[in-house]
Design an enzyme around this catalytic site. Sequence first.
Site: not given
Ligand code: MG
Length: 496
Positions: A197, A232
């Site tokens: 990311k 997550d």
């Molecule tokens: Mg997140």
Amino acid sequence: MLVAATTSPAVGSFHLSRSPSSRGMPRVTMAVRSNVVSVGSILTKLQQDCATPLPVIRHVADAMTVDMRAGLAVDGGSDLKMILSYVDSLPSGNEKGLFYALDLGGTNLRALRVQLGGKEERVIATEFEQLSIPQELMFGTSEELFDFIASTLAGFAEKEGEKFHLPRGRQREIGFTFSFPVKQTSIDSGILMKWTKGFSVSGTAGRDVVACLNEAMERQGLDMRVSALVNDTVGTLAGARYWDDDVMVAVILGTGTNACYVERTDSIPKLQGSKSSSGRTIINTEWGAFSNGIPLTVFDRDMDAASINPGEQIFEKTISGMYLGEIARRALLTMAEEGSLFGMSVPKKLSTPFALRTPDICAMQLDISDDLQAVGSILHNVAGVESSLSARRTVLGVCDAIVKRGGRLAGAGIVGILQKMEEDSKGVIFNKRTVVAMDGGLYEHYPQYRRYLQDAVNELLGLEISKNIVIEHSKDGSGIGAALLAATNSKYDHDF
Ligand code: MG
Ligand code: ADP
């Protein structure tokens, strides 16, 4: 930056070069009639190259299933890492006490505390704080990043109000959500495999991220303990399962993307020895790395080549929030350069990588006015251009093609996971209510993306089966989920 030399349309229609290799060279642009043809043909080519008809999404779903099996067979057996989460028991609802969660996403850092009251009272109180991660920390040192995390947590912990209670002599416990690929070594330790990311932090890869956080908390003089390190997706699954026993899969569509699901331990050949008592465990697929059969355009290839991780995270780069706007920007820049989409000169702002963000293309797609006024003003703000109505329509065509592919591929990925589970336990997934918990800013805020995702699932599963599959948003599930897993894995005695 390319500056197009302009000719008057009256002079005639000609074009020196269309090839991307001519970037930076002055050139003569085309006259109006051939511009229209050119922009139209670039759009048509884009639509063809990223089309996702049923056979394509069927292939993607099947390949996802095959890659999952290969990754479960042996470490390194597939693009999908199929990481063991060490979460063998999911929250039951009986959890009690004060727990913290910390969530390092791709864009935001969140800190949360929750007072859990067991089956009857459930969530008695919760508070959270969110900050965006300063850009420079994404490229700094490990110490700088973890010092920022620990000091945010310290500041947040100081503000703990009277609704929260910790029994005497206990340390505050944290569920640490860390949304990057980690090779988990136990429920409270794991080695960072690589940053994704857009992060490029030095000194963390190959290290235990819990140790990094502990060291930073020590530097801050903060006396807290990480009792669960969770991805997550795993946090989202745990958080959603707390309210609904039918949740079997969790998917994040935010800056990046990932998915996890409940797997039978006897379906995990690479899991030798340590079988869980429940016979189930959560597998973190790290599906962002999937790549088999994804339709790509020249704009995807160029974006990938310019990224900090070329050739990696191809699924993530075609379906997640960090990239959709950027793919569209690259297509629009080519249309401006080669087809004078916004007139005879190429707007400088449009040449800036990541200038067009996914929330921008979402806002444009929400414009249903006759003159597409919102599209015009976003283009003005983001690209500094005045746009004709036909240019605005073209822009929407570009956005739609990219978002449609993203949503449909995400849906195909979900079907890939569900059909893998169904193959191993016939009837358990497709013949009963099964919930897929979704979270992340992209899924939450992009209605058109959600529709495309659901369409693909319906097409692949058919009406009968898709009625049983509930794909639903689990708001902030991952924060509470991480706190719940901290509770389940507390070092103190508990009776839940
Ligand atoms: Mg997140
Ligand atoms: P993180 O990935 O840091 O955990 P989120 O789950 O909140 O954070 O996702 C943030 C991402 O969601 C942004 O990078 C953006 O791509 C996407 N996003 C946020 N708001 C919108 C919106 N209104 N429309 C479309 N996408 C959005």
